[in-house]
Design a protein around this motif. Structure first.
Motif, PDB file in Angstrom:
ATOM      1  N   LYS A 263       0.798   1.725  -1.723  1.00 49.27           N
ATOM      2  CA  LYS A 263       1.650   2.011  -0.567  1.00 49.27           C
ATOM      3  C   LYS A 263       2.029   0.713   0.121  1.00 49.27           C
ATOM      4  O   LYS A 263       1.274  -0.263   0.087  1.00 49.27           O
ATOM      5  N   PRO A 265       2.496  -2.009   3.089  1.00 46.45           N
ATOM      6  CA  PRO A 265       1.635  -2.313   4.237  1.00 46.45           C
ATOM      7  C   PRO A 265       2.225  -1.743   5.524  1.00 46.45           C
ATOM      8  O   PRO A 265       3.414  -1.403   5.583  1.00 46.45           O
ATOM      9  N   PRO A 266       1.419  -1.626   6.591  1.00 45.99           N
ATOM     10  CA  PRO A 266       1.906  -1.017   7.853  1.00 45.99           C
ATOM     11  C   PRO A 266       3.124  -1.715   8.436  1.00 45.99           C
ATOM     12  O   PRO A 266       3.996  -1.076   9.015  1.00 45.99           O
ATOM     13  N   TRP A 267       3.204  -3.042   8.251  1.00 45.82           N
ATOM     14  CA  TRP A 267       4.330  -3.746   8.870  1.00 45.82           C
ATOM     15  C   TRP A 267       5.642  -3.561   8.117  1.00 45.82           C
ATOM     16  O   TRP A 267       6.682  -4.048   8.541  1.00 45.82           O
ATOM     17  N   ASP A 269       7.433  -1.018   7.966  1.00 46.84           N
ATOM     18  CA  ASP A 269       8.392  -0.234   8.762  1.00 46.84           C
ATOM     19  C   ASP A 269       8.903  -0.996   9.976  1.00 46.84           C
ATOM     20  O   ASP A 269       9.780  -0.520  10.691  1.00 46.84           O
ATOM     21  N   GLU A 270       8.332  -2.162  10.277  1.00 45.31           N
ATOM     22  CA  GLU A 270       8.783  -2.937  11.433  1.00 45.31           C
ATOM     23  C   GLU A 270      10.139  -3.558  11.143  1.00 45.31           C
ATOM     24  O   GLU A 270      10.423  -3.949  10.016  1.00 45.31           O
TER      25      GLU A 270
END
Length: 277
Positions: A263, A265-267, A269-270
């Motif tokens: 998946k 990384p969280p960033w 979508d930034e």
């Protein structure tokens, strides 16, 4: 012919149980079937499917548009049915050949009978005396060093040596309703080379005997109206090729068929610097 005593059916094909260790070892044909690509089967299956379509125009017209799934099942199942029948016939021919060698009653099997008559002709041509010349039938061998086991069809003495001296042959029967009697596949040699290099003979009661010194190996092709005895090298080159396949087959059997997806990384979508501006 029943399955060899120590053979076991698994999700990855036939294995053999080693009674000494309890380990499961892949069969010779399993190793070859796993590692040797069968490209020739793809055009064969396509031809069988096309022949089915040409022979069943009414069924195609009946199902097309109305029951497309049933039509696809019928067309794709044509080559499967032929393969299954050929395998079943081969098993029955082997069963009859084993019965002949052991002097046991033959099952009533009109379809297998012509192939077995060719076996009789081969025995007669080579003057094989079962009591004198046949060393073993359906011989299970095991090689613990490399890690495999398998069953050979026939060990027989034939006068093929210099000055007609007897030599011990390892022979595998092959039956076919379509292929020429003289034809062989390269993987037949792998099969014979592996069986020839068994370390010991494994008996049904778990006892073991030394592996006889096989001097030559060959394929006995049985057809409805003919037969052919084809010597195969089963030499050091063949043996080296086969034993390198065993760990490959084991790896393929044990390898996972799925892996977790990665998946972002969280960033991820930034917004980028340009988008933020």
């Amino acid at each position: 012919m029943t399955d060899p005593f120590w053979s076991r059916h698994t999700d990855h094909g036939r294995y053999y149980l080693d009674p000494a260790s309890g380990e499961l070892l892949p069969s010779v044909t399993n190793v070859i079937g796993t590692c040797v690509a069968k490209e020739r089967l793809v055009p064969w299956a396509a031809r069988i499917t096309a022949e089915w379509a040409a022979d069943h125009p009414d069924e195609i017209r009946e199902h097309v548009g109305a029951d497309r799934a049933a039509l696809i099942r019928a067309m794709t199942g044509a080559h499967v049915a032929i393969t299954d029948h050929a395998m079943d016939l081969g098993t029955r021919v082997h069963a009859g050949a084993e019965a002949k060698v052991l002097g046991a009653p033959l099952p009533d099997d009109p379809e297998a009978a012509p192939y077995l008559r060719q076996l009789d002709k081969w025995f007669a041509a080579w003057r094989v005396n079962p009591d004198r010349d046949i060393e073993a039938a359906e011989l299970t061998v095991i090689n613990r060093t490399v890690g495999y086991a398998g069953t050979g069809d026939l060990l027989v003495w034939l006068r093929t040596g210099r000055l007609r001296r007897r030599q011990l042959w390892l022979i595998d029967y092959k039956s076919s309703a379509t292929r020429p009697a003289s034809s062989v596949y390269p993987e037949y040699d792998l099969q014979l080379g592996a069986l020839r290099n068994g370390e010991t003979v494994l008996l049904p009661d778990g006892t073991e005997l030394p592996m006889p010194r096989v001097q030559r190996a060959g394929i006995l092709n049985l057809r409805v109206r003919s037969h052919a005895f084809v010597p195969m090298p089963a030499d050091d080159a063949t043996w080296n090729a086969f034993r390198n396949l065993v760990p490959v087959a084991r790896w393929l059997h044990d390898a996972p068929t799925t892996h977790p997806a990665l998946k972002p990384p969280p960033w991820a979508d930034e917004p980028t610097t340009g988008e933020a501006a």
